[in-house]
Scaffold this active site. Structure first.
Site, mmCIF file in Angstrom:
data_model
loop_
_atom_site.group_PDB
_atom_site.id
_atom_site.type_symbol
_atom_site.label_atom_id
_atom_site.label_comp_id
_atom_site.label_asym_id
_atom_site.label_seq_id
_atom_site.Cartn_x
_atom_site.Cartn_y
_atom_site.Cartn_z
ATOM 1 N N GLU A 58 0.799 -1.225 0.000
ATOM 2 C CA GLU A 58 0.000 0.000 0.000
ATOM 3 C C GLU A 58 0.837 1.284 0.000
ATOM 4 O O GLU A 58 0.844 2.043 0.978
ATOM 5 C CB GLU A 58 -0.965 0.011 1.186
ATOM 6 C CG GLU A 58 -2.009 -1.084 1.096
ATOM 7 C CD GLU A 58 -3.032 -1.027 2.226
ATOM 8 O OE1 GLU A 58 -2.902 -0.203 3.140
ATOM 9 O OE2 GLU A 58 -3.977 -1.831 2.185
ATOM 10 N N GLU A 109 -5.353 -8.512 0.793
ATOM 11 C CA GLU A 109 -6.011 -8.154 2.068
ATOM 12 C C GLU A 109 -7.467 -7.818 1.787
ATOM 13 O O GLU A 109 -7.764 -7.106 0.831
ATOM 14 C CB GLU A 109 -5.405 -6.903 2.714
ATOM 15 C CG GLU A 109 -4.071 -7.074 3.366
ATOM 16 C CD GLU A 109 -3.577 -5.782 4.014
ATOM 17 O OE1 GLU A 109 -4.392 -4.949 4.442
ATOM 18 O OE2 GLU A 109 -2.349 -5.615 4.058
HETATM 19 C C1 FCB Z 1 -4.460 -2.021 5.548
HETATM 20 C C2 FCB Z 1 -3.080 -2.368 6.058
HETATM 21 C C3 FCB Z 1 -3.087 -3.471 7.079
HETATM 22 C C4 FCB Z 1 -4.236 -3.333 8.050
HETATM 23 C C5 FCB Z 1 -5.543 -3.121 7.331
HETATM 24 C C6 FCB Z 1 -6.747 -3.012 8.228
HETATM 25 O O1 FCB Z 1 -4.452 -0.738 5.002
HETATM 26 O O2 FCB Z 1 -2.262 -2.780 5.000
HETATM 27 O O3 FCB Z 1 -1.846 -3.480 7.728
HETATM 28 O O4 FCB Z 1 -3.976 -2.349 8.962
HETATM 29 O O5 FCB Z 1 -5.460 -1.982 6.521
#
Ligand code: FCB
Length: 458
Positions: free
Chosen positions: A169, A356
């Protein structure tokens, strides 16, 4: 999710879970680890909720063996984890720290022994403080330091993992870290954020080239947060506002990696903040070199309204409804289908891994010691049904890593946001799989059975 949805996922689909080193390891002063920008940020009063730090977190540094046993017992065979740069290279330059290396060598070997395949993130936000003191991601030199770190690490650990993510990210790294000040290093300057954006992109490109030299068979990409943006009304002003936010949230990172250039929309927004000045000849060629897959993190659908009085972006944002997670983030499963379809349409037909996706709720252990989280089961069920719909539309989705394996240190929110499939009682460090963990285990088993049956009947 209906049985027909499950059948949409291809055989060999990676059902995984994800974590990040800083959020789970603790042991911030052990094993020769250096100080990171997150240690500094968390120790600064007022920046993290309740003054919490990640000094202990999930104490995974000491409990990794039982954590991996638990993962294996939950039927999970794919694990996305990250390496702490300050553990491996305490000041961000030079020789690797042998103790740090030994820790990750054992951890990765421990996964292999348990039949768990790693997806390794080289950078999940824990920049060595020494590099920040020299300007951090706003300094071009940091991109070169990252490539050196990546190259040393992959030379040592590349034999234990095939799949690598350079940077997690870059949007959060740059804009939350250097423009909004909401994350480490807590700066508030758009020019620094724009420089950081380009330098994280460059760091990815340099590291990619370095890893290719070490072993061309390794599979490498980055993980971008891709947010689903929708206009508040059908006015042309709101449509234009969506395009501006898209340039800042998504395109400044996706464009260079997948098309080898910053689009006009990105230049229009950021040239006044120095974008053209930080891009040197040859950078885009490096950044745009082919990756092996798309890593996509997804959490939110945001509703955008034009508002001329609101800063250089000229817009306001709010979460789409319903926004029922404990973070106030939206729960709109179709947003995952939408971003997957968008990436395929605008950027790439490579295999996509959702690296994620997940939700935070106020989980607690009931008097029987059980942790029931029906909201999270519903969340995953809905988002996976949306992923199945995307696959039926032709998206080449090959894996899904639920965020997160364990409840953990949620950055500026401290321990207040629980995202885990596994509940962590922080004072005792006892782990309790939530209802959602058992649900996920069943889903994995059902999918395996369905694909085995399909293979047998062919
Ligand atoms: C993302 C992050 C991860 C976690 C989630 C909820 O942006 O990459 O580390 O904090 O959010």
């Amino acid at each position: 999710m209906r049985p027909s949805d499950l059948q949409s996922f291809p055989a060999g689909f990676r059902w995984g879970v994800a974590t990040a080193a800083y959020q789970i390891e603790g042991a911030t002063t052990e094993g020769g680890r250096g100080v990171s920008i997150w240690d500094t940020f968390a120790r600064t009063p007022g920046l993290v909720r309740n003054g919490e730090t990640a000094d202990i977190a999930d104490d995974h540094y000491h409990r990794w063996q039982s954590d991996l046993d638990l993962m294996a017992s939950l039927g999970i065979k794919h694990y996305r984890m990250s390496l702490a740069w300050p553990r491996l290279q305490p000041t961000g330059t030079g020789e690797l720290n042998r103790e740090g290396l030994a820790f990750y060598r054992e951890l990765l070997t421990g996964m292999r022994d348990r039949g768990i395949t790693p997806l390794v993130t080289l950078y999940h936000w824990d920049l060595p403080q020494t590099l920040e003191d020299a300007g951090g991601w706003a300094n071009r030199e940091t991109a070169h330091r990252f490539a050196e770190y990546a190259s040393r690490v992959v030379s040592e650990l590349g034999f234990l993992a095939t799949d690598w993510i350079t940077i997690n990210e870059p949007w959060c790294v740059s804009f939350l870290g250097y423009e909004r000040g909401a994350q480490a290093p807590g700066k508030k300057d758009t020019r620094l954020a724009v420089a950081a954006a380009h330098h994280t992109n460059l760091a990815h490109g340099l590291a990619l080239a370095a890893i290719r030299m070490i072993d061309p068979n390794l599979r490498v990409s980055n993980s971008n947060l891709v947010t689903d943006l929708v206009p508040a009304t059908d006015s042309p002003e709101d449509a234009a506002a969506v395009l501006r936010l898209d340039a800042m949230n998504n395109r400044i990172f996706l464009d260079p990696v997948y098309t080898g250039e910053y689009s006009a929309a990105v230049h229009e927004l950021f040239d006044e903040f120095g974008l053209r000045d930080v891009v040197h000849e040859g950078d885009l060629e490096l950044i745009g070199r082919p990756v092996d897959y798309v890593g996509l993190n997804h959490y939110q659908r945001i509703v955008v309204s034009a508002d001329e009085s609101a800063g250089y972006l000229g817009l306001t944002e709010r979460p789409a409804e319903p926004a029922t997670t404990s973070f106030g983030w939206s729960v709109v499963p179709d947003s995952l289908r939408s971003v997957l379809a968008r990436v395929k349409r605008d950027y790439s037909d490579l295999p996509i891994y959702v690296t994620e996706n997940g939700a935070s709720y106020n989980d607690y252990a009931d008097p029987n010691g059980e942790v029931n989280d029906p909201e999270r089961v519903e969340f995953f069920s809905g988002y996976l049904a949306a992923a199945a719909a995307a696959i039926r539309e032709g998206v080449n989705l090959q894996g899904y890593y639920a965020w997160s394996f364990l409840d953990n240190f949620e950055w500026a929110e401290g321990y207040s946001k629980r995202f885990g499939l596994v509940y962590v009682d922080y004072p005792t460090q006892v782990r309790t799989p939530k209802q959602s963990a058992y649900w996920y285990r069943q889903l994995i088993a059902d999918h395996e059975a369905a694909t085995a049956e399909a293979a047998a009947s062919n």
